[in-house]
Scaffold this motif. Structure first.
Motif, PDB file in Angstrom:
ATOM      1  N   LEU A 297       0.744  -1.245  -0.072  1.00  0.00           N
ATOM      2  CA  LEU A 297      -0.052  -0.017  -0.125  1.00  0.00           C
ATOM      3  C   LEU A 297       0.740   1.250  -0.164  1.00  0.00           C
ATOM      4  CD1 LEU A 297      -2.558  -1.093   2.790  1.00  0.00           C
ATOM      5  CD2 LEU A 297      -2.773  -1.150   0.245  1.00  0.00           C
ATOM      6  N   GLY A 298       0.608   2.116  -0.760  1.00  0.00           N
ATOM      7  CA  GLY A 298       1.007   3.468  -0.865  1.00  0.00           C
ATOM      8  C   GLY A 298       0.152   4.627  -0.717  1.00  0.00           C
ATOM      9  N   SER A 299       0.915   5.914  -0.666  1.00  0.00           N
ATOM     10  CA  SER A 299      -0.143   7.102  -0.703  1.00  0.00           C
ATOM     11  C   SER A 299       0.780   7.844  -1.833  1.00  0.00           C
ATOM     12  CB  SER A 299       0.182   8.048   0.696  1.00  0.00           C
ATOM     13  OG  SER A 299       1.264   8.208   0.973  1.00  0.00           O
ATOM     14  N   HIS A 300       0.045   8.718  -2.354  1.00  0.00           N
ATOM     15  CA  HIS A 300       0.415   9.621  -3.638  1.00  0.00           C
ATOM     16  C   HIS A 300       0.307  10.917  -3.317  1.00  0.00           C
ATOM     17  CE1 HIS A 300       1.144   9.755  -7.995  1.00  0.00           C
ATOM     18  NE2 HIS A 300       0.391  10.936  -7.890  1.00  0.00           N
ATOM     19  N   ASP A 301       1.574  11.704  -3.763  1.00  0.00           N
ATOM     20  CA  ASP A 301       1.594  13.198  -3.730  1.00  0.00           C
ATOM     21  C   ASP A 301       1.446  13.678  -2.279  1.00  0.00           C
ATOM     22  OD1 ASP A 301       2.079  13.185  -6.103  1.00  0.00           O
ATOM     23  OD2 ASP A 301       0.012  14.033  -6.547  1.00  0.00           O
ATOM     24  N   ASP A 302       1.868  13.188  -1.058  1.00  0.00           N
ATOM     25  CA  ASP A 302       2.026  13.575   0.010  1.00  0.00           C
ATOM     26  C   ASP A 302       2.724  15.011   0.160  1.00  0.00           C
ATOM     27  OD1 ASP A 302       0.886  11.233   1.112  1.00  0.00           O
ATOM     28  OD2 ASP A 302       2.670  10.512   1.695  1.00  0.00           O
ATOM     29  N   LYS A 303       1.925  15.927   0.942  1.00  0.00           N
ATOM     30  CA  LYS A 303       2.629  17.504   0.822  1.00  0.00           C
ATOM     31  C   LYS A 303       3.012  17.873   2.187  1.00  0.00           C
ATOM     32  CE  LYS A 303      -1.004  18.757  -2.494  1.00  0.00           C
ATOM     33  NZ  LYS A 303      -1.582  17.625  -2.669  1.00  0.00           N
ATOM     34  N   THR A 304       2.623  17.057   3.301  1.00  0.00           N
ATOM     35  CA  THR A 304       3.192  17.547   4.381  1.00  0.00           C
ATOM     36  C   THR A 304       3.745  16.168   5.641  1.00  0.00           C
ATOM     37  OG1 THR A 304       0.992  17.218   5.781  1.00  0.00           O
ATOM     38  CG2 THR A 304       1.657  19.224   4.637  1.00  0.00           C
ATOM     39  N   ALA A 305       4.449  16.424   6.460  1.00  0.00           N
ATOM     40  CA  ALA A 305       4.867  15.214   7.269  1.00  0.00           C
ATOM     41  C   ALA A 305       3.591  14.619   7.995  1.00  0.00           C
ATOM     42  CB  ALA A 305       5.690  15.716   8.168  1.00  0.00           C
ATOM     43  N   SER A 306       2.681  15.390   8.333  1.00  0.00           N
ATOM     44  CA  SER A 306       1.573  14.944   9.152  1.00  0.00           C
ATOM     45  C   SER A 306       0.585  14.125   8.279  1.00  0.00           C
ATOM     46  CB  SER A 306       0.687  16.280   9.613  1.00  0.00           C
ATOM     47  OG  SER A 306      -0.023  16.863   8.786  1.00  0.00           O
ATOM     48  N   GLU A 307       0.623  14.469   6.927  1.00  0.00           N
ATOM     49  CA  GLU A 307       0.265  13.348   5.984  1.00  0.00           C
ATOM     50  C   GLU A 307       0.505  12.128   6.052  1.00  0.00           C
ATOM     51  OE1 GLU A 307      -1.093  14.676   1.819  1.00  0.00           O
ATOM     52  OE2 GLU A 307      -1.011  16.766   2.610  1.00  0.00           O
ATOM     53  N   ARG A 308       2.134  12.155   5.861  1.00  0.00           N
ATOM     54  CA  ARG A 308       2.658  10.857   5.479  1.00  0.00           C
ATOM     55  C   ARG A 308       2.417  10.154   6.986  1.00  0.00           C
ATOM     56  NH1 ARG A 308       4.422   6.548   4.501  1.00  0.00           N
ATOM     57  NH2 ARG A 308       2.328   6.719   3.364  1.00  0.00           N
ATOM     58  N   GLU A 309       2.668  10.947   8.152  1.00  0.00           N
ATOM     59  CA  GLU A 309       2.509  10.143   9.576  1.00  0.00           C
ATOM     60  C   GLU A 309       1.080   9.769   9.490  1.00  0.00           C
ATOM     61  OE1 GLU A 309       3.598  13.471  11.706  1.00  0.00           O
ATOM     62  OE2 GLU A 309       5.572  13.351  11.290  1.00  0.00           O
TER      63      GLU A 309
ATOM     64  N   GLU B  21       9.899  18.297   2.950  1.00  0.00           N
ATOM     65  CA  GLU B  21       9.172  18.071   4.387  1.00  0.00           C
ATOM     66  C   GLU B  21       8.698  16.448   4.384  1.00  0.00           C
ATOM     67  OE1 GLU B  21       5.463  18.975   6.931  1.00  0.00           O
ATOM     68  OE2 GLU B  21       6.000  20.470   5.602  1.00  0.00           O
ATOM     69  N   ALA B  22       7.889  16.351   3.366  1.00  0.00           N
ATOM     70  CA  ALA B  22       7.142  14.889   3.328  1.00  0.00           C
ATOM     71  C   ALA B  22       8.084  13.843   2.926  1.00  0.00           C
ATOM     72  CB  ALA B  22       6.014  14.987   2.158  1.00  0.00           C
ATOM     73  N   VAL B  23       9.244  14.411   2.111  1.00  0.00           N
ATOM     74  CA  VAL B  23      10.163  13.277   1.457  1.00  0.00           C
ATOM     75  C   VAL B  23      10.916  12.783   2.976  1.00  0.00           C
ATOM     76  CG1 VAL B  23      12.361  12.875   0.379  1.00  0.00           C
ATOM     77  CG2 VAL B  23      10.229  13.954  -0.635  1.00  0.00           C
ATOM     78  N   GLU B  24      11.420  13.615   3.703  1.00  0.00           N
ATOM     79  CA  GLU B  24      12.186  13.443   4.781  1.00  0.00           C
ATOM     80  C   GLU B  24      11.495  12.907   5.969  1.00  0.00           C
ATOM     81  OE1 GLU B  24      15.553  16.180   7.598  1.00  0.00           O
ATOM     82  OE2 GLU B  24      13.482  17.133   7.104  1.00  0.00           O
ATOM     83  N   ALA B  25      10.090  13.090   6.105  1.00  0.00           N
ATOM     84  CA  ALA B  25       9.352  12.585   7.172  1.00  0.00           C
ATOM     85  C   ALA B  25       9.150  11.066   6.807  1.00  0.00           C
ATOM     86  CB  ALA B  25       7.818  13.287   7.226  1.00  0.00           C
ATOM     87  N   ALA B  26       8.968  10.917   5.440  1.00  0.00           N
ATOM     88  CA  ALA B  26       8.821   9.395   5.060  1.00  0.00           C
ATOM     89  C   ALA B  26      10.282   8.696   5.253  1.00  0.00           C
ATOM     90  CB  ALA B  26       8.354   9.334   3.523  1.00  0.00           C
ATOM     91  N   HIS B  27      11.066   9.169   4.833  1.00  0.00           N
ATOM     92  CA  HIS B  27      12.517   8.451   5.059  1.00  0.00           C
ATOM     93  C   HIS B  27      12.715   8.067   6.602  1.00  0.00           C
ATOM     94  CE1 HIS B  27      16.576   7.154   4.424  1.00  0.00           C
ATOM     95  NE2 HIS B  27      17.059   8.077   5.209  1.00  0.00           N
ATOM     96  N   LEU B  28      12.566   9.258   7.401  1.00  0.00           N
ATOM     97  CA  LEU B  28      12.757   9.230   8.631  1.00  0.00           C
ATOM     98  C   LEU B  28      11.918   8.210   9.594  1.00  0.00           C
ATOM     99  CD1 LEU B  28      14.006  12.912   9.597  1.00  0.00           C
ATOM    100  CD2 LEU B  28      15.485  10.984   9.178  1.00  0.00           C
ATOM    101  N   GLY B  29      10.809   8.156   8.890  1.00  0.00           N
ATOM    102  CA  GLY B  29       9.752   7.318   9.422  1.00  0.00           C
ATOM    103  C   GLY B  29       9.908   5.780   9.293  1.00  0.00           C
ATOM    104  N   GLY B  30      10.762   5.398   8.083  1.00  0.00           N
ATOM    105  CA  GLY B  30      11.176   4.017   7.761  1.00  0.00           C
ATOM    106  C   GLY B  30      10.360   3.868   6.749  1.00  0.00           C
ATOM    107  N   ASP B  31       9.525   4.666   5.948  1.00  0.00           N
ATOM    108  CA  ASP B  31       8.721   4.289   4.944  1.00  0.00           C
ATOM    109  C   ASP B  31       9.806   4.327   3.568  1.00  0.00           C
ATOM    110  OD1 ASP B  31       6.578   4.607   6.379  1.00  0.00           O
ATOM    111  OD2 ASP B  31       6.582   6.801   6.076  1.00  0.00           O
ATOM    112  N   ALA B  32       9.124   3.463   2.390  1.00  0.00           N
ATOM    113  CA  ALA B  32       9.978   3.511   1.203  1.00  0.00           C
ATOM    114  C   ALA B  32       9.518   4.749   0.372  1.00  0.00           C
ATOM    115  CB  ALA B  32       9.350   2.265   0.449  1.00  0.00           C
TER     116      ALA B  32
END
Length: 382
Positions: free
Chosen positions: A223-235, A252-263
């Protein structure tokens, strides 16, 4: 037919970098060096792992080169597979919309596409996988989506929301609404009414999503999400069990995804263009930060190999790392442990390239020829 060959004289891109030496494969797999196999002299060429395209919708233009020209989807898919193979792609995830936009992005067309891919899959050398891109405001379709995923064996679902909420909330008529409605044969006022109805029920979406995600996870669907704009969206998506961030729009969203362990998946065209075409986060900068797990063709298959060499030539990373973003990286995200690197035991998914022009001369998927041309073809049959 899967070949059994010993390729000699070429430089081979292995996990540690380019090294000269023979490469043997048999029964669809790379094997330890086996001198008894028929040899093909590939001196002056380079062999790289087959490309794994984790998200591509470039096949759409083959299905409908002109509006309405999409009666026989199998012919269009065959043409798309030929382009895919010529681009060095050995595993392709074909991304199909399931959207309120209708037409080629509507549910009925998605059903036709997935059925046509299923019928074609065993007739071509390339591995063709599928992704369903679901527009989450479509509350009445959650059950149908779960059923479609099960019937067609879809292993990857991405959640989108392209509804123009800001304009609808303000009571405005969304841009391009009339053209969009007429293109799919719908009355513009009825189309606007439909969109307004979807917007009005967004409060019901989170609970519906939880149920759908639970059903899909139980089936082992990625499962993936598309076009996340913010860290809170990704979280929020991560908390729901959605662990892939596809084309996050901001740093911001890229960094949040990576630091959260997401692909993290970014677009290869973003690298080739020197940035996003609509001002989103730079894929090359995200790669430089070590935040990207895979690059995808998005809408342009040739961009994959070009992006890898642009990153290597520009000093962002070495070629093994850059090529890994279009081979081993996407394979890992998809859970395909049998491909992406040139090692004994892996699938014989290989690309033969002319190093100076970087032209792809041959593509082999599981040891089967999916594309071959010119001097390299002569060497194989000689």
């Amino acid at each position: 037919m899967s070949l059994a060959l010993r390729l000699t004289g070429a430089e081979v891109l292995r996990p540690g970098g380019r090294k000269a030496g023979p490469l043997s494969f048999a029964e669809g797999r790379i094997v330890e060096d086996r001198p008894g196999l028929r040899e093909v002299d590939l001196r002056s060429y380079m062999i790289l792992p087959g490309i794994v395209d984790i998200h591509g919708d470039g096949f759409e233009r083959h299905l409908a080169p002109r509006r309405g020209a999409m009666k026989d989807l199998s012919l269009g898919l065959r043409a798309a597979e030929a382009e895919i193979a010529a681009g060095g792609i050995t595993t392709a995830v074909l991304a199909q919309f399931y959207s309120w936009e209708g037409g080629m992005r509507g549910p009925e067309f998605a059903e036709r596409v997935f059925a046509a891919i299923g019928a074609l899959r065993d007739q071509v050398a390339s591995t063709l996988l599928t992704q369903l891109r679901f527009e989450i405001p479509m509350l009445e379709d959650y059950g149908a989506v779960a059923d479609m995923v099960a019937r067609h064996g879809i292993g990857y679902v991405v959640f989108n929301d392209h509804l123009p909420h800001d304009e609808l909330e303000k009571g405005k008529r969304p841009k391009r609404l009339t053209g969009q409605a007429l293109r799919i044969g719908r009355n513009p006022e009825k189309h606007l009414e439909f969109m307004q109805g979807l917007h009005a029920r967004m409060g019901e979406v989170p609970a519906a999503l939880d149920g759908l995600i639970e059903a899909l996870v139980a089936r082992g669907v990625r499962l993936g999400s598309h076009d996340d704009k913010t860290a809170s969206e990704r979280e929020t998506w991560r908390a729901r069990g959605v662990g892939i961030a596809e084309f996050p729009e901001t740093a911001e969203a890229v960094e949040a995804a990576h630091l959260g362990g997401d692909a993290v998946i970014m677009g290869a065209p973003n690298v080739v263009r020197g940035g996003s075409h609509n001002g989103n986060a730079s894929a090359a900068e995200a790669v430089m930060m070590g935040y990207v797990d895979a690059l995808a063709s998005d809408y342009h298959y040739p961009s994959l190999r070009r992006a890898a060499f642009l990153l290597a030539d520009g000093g962002v990373c070495d070629l093994a790392t850059a090529w890994g973003l279009i081979s081993a990286g996407p394979a890992r995200v998809l859970g395909l442990t049998d491909r992406g690197t040139i090692l004994p035991g892996q699938r014989a998914d290989l690309v033969v390239m002319e190093p100076k022009s970087r032209a792809i001369c041959a593509t082999l998927s599981g040891g089967r020829v999916s594309y071959m041309s010119g001097d390299v073809a002569a060497r194989f049959v000689g």
